[in-house]
Design a protein around this motif. Sequence first.
Motif: not given
Length: 459
Positions: A318-339
Amino acid sequence: MIGICHNCGANLEPGATKCRRCGAEVTEEPVKEPVQKSKTLRARLSWPWLMEARRKWLFLTAAGIGLLLLALILTAVILSFKNKDAQPESTPPVATAAPTAPVEAVETSQPSPEPQISWAEIYRNFLETDPTVNSRMVSNAEEYGFEGTMTAELFALADVNADGVPELLLATRPETLPGWNLSNERGLAVERYIVCTISEERVSPLMCGKVDFSFFPLALTVNDQWLLEQGLTEDTGLWMLFRSPEGQSRCRTLRYEFAVEPRINSTGECFDMPVDRWFIDGERVLADKALAELFPQGAETLSYSPVFFKELSPGCLDTLESDWENRELLQLSRTELYKLRAAAGSDWISEGENALAYIDEPYCISLTSDGETWVMILGIDKAAGWDYVQSIQVEAVGVTDGDAWVHDSTTADLEEEQVLQYVAGISTVEEEPPVLRSQIRLTLYDGTEIVKEYVTQAP
């Protein structure tokens, strides 16, 4: 000018008053007949040319007039057509009401957005009616344990071909585990999965995958271009496999391997050394080239999102589209690749007493003495494996016979590749350079804290 006698026709001398032949008197009246005869002769001689010229002139004049008339007619016709296009003929009021119908017909003939089905509706209809996939459409499906038609029990979403539309990941419950609801409420662990895409408003298999259970969640999507799988190697190393589908049963691969290998230095001492390997489509490459694939166009960060599988049950879509739009997005730098390994739930690096054996000991930078106390400056370099640690804190220092204390520690204004430097004060009765034992607290990228003891021999 010689005259002629009008009586006998004899020639008269100039100034003569009488004809010498017949004696007739000569009059001064001009003789017109010869002149008239001469004009008549000239006219007869010149008449054919004049007639021919007149005929040509008449012909040319008629032709010119005809061309002029033709040009005028053509100009009038062209102007009449232009006037019709520019200014339509006025029609009675009854006729002007008729064009409204064609305007409506043009508008209704345009494609309406209403019948277009969104990706969420396509996936929802597929999963709710007949959630099966013919895995034989994927050439390498058998390599991942799929045979015939797979009935989906778990599903997830991930955009792994950077087309702006998430792909549907389908999986079954693992058969080799005592329970398939493995971790927490955020998702489920799977053994294998199929990536499906939308082709002509139908769900079509695109790629197969298989994962390791020691990592949760199953995988990550990186830069909306790669699907990351992780696992352990036989020699207690780590591998990360980035895959990006290019078409039916075709995908690019970017593989990273980390292992601890025994090495022997020039003095014959054996030590553990961390080794990194990068491969693009099976060919080993330098790290710079591999990172350029992960960080396109000189970007310093990459975006990633965990992939969590859910059970296919009534109401879960029922919430397929809203779940996708509200998914967890994170960022990682070059020096933190091993995270990335920590983001995928790996805790292998903190298991066991010797799990961090590849991290080298602190080394002595300088040692001075004023006769009563010693001052030892120690350093830690990233090149010796410490780049896999998030933070370092020196808890305590000590010597066998005497006292020792941490004077200070810093991470600022250090040499290149050096990540920490600390100063120890030592008071001892020994005259020989002391052996310092350092107790150091390590915080790993997954949040785990470990306290280890290192021994540093002063030169």
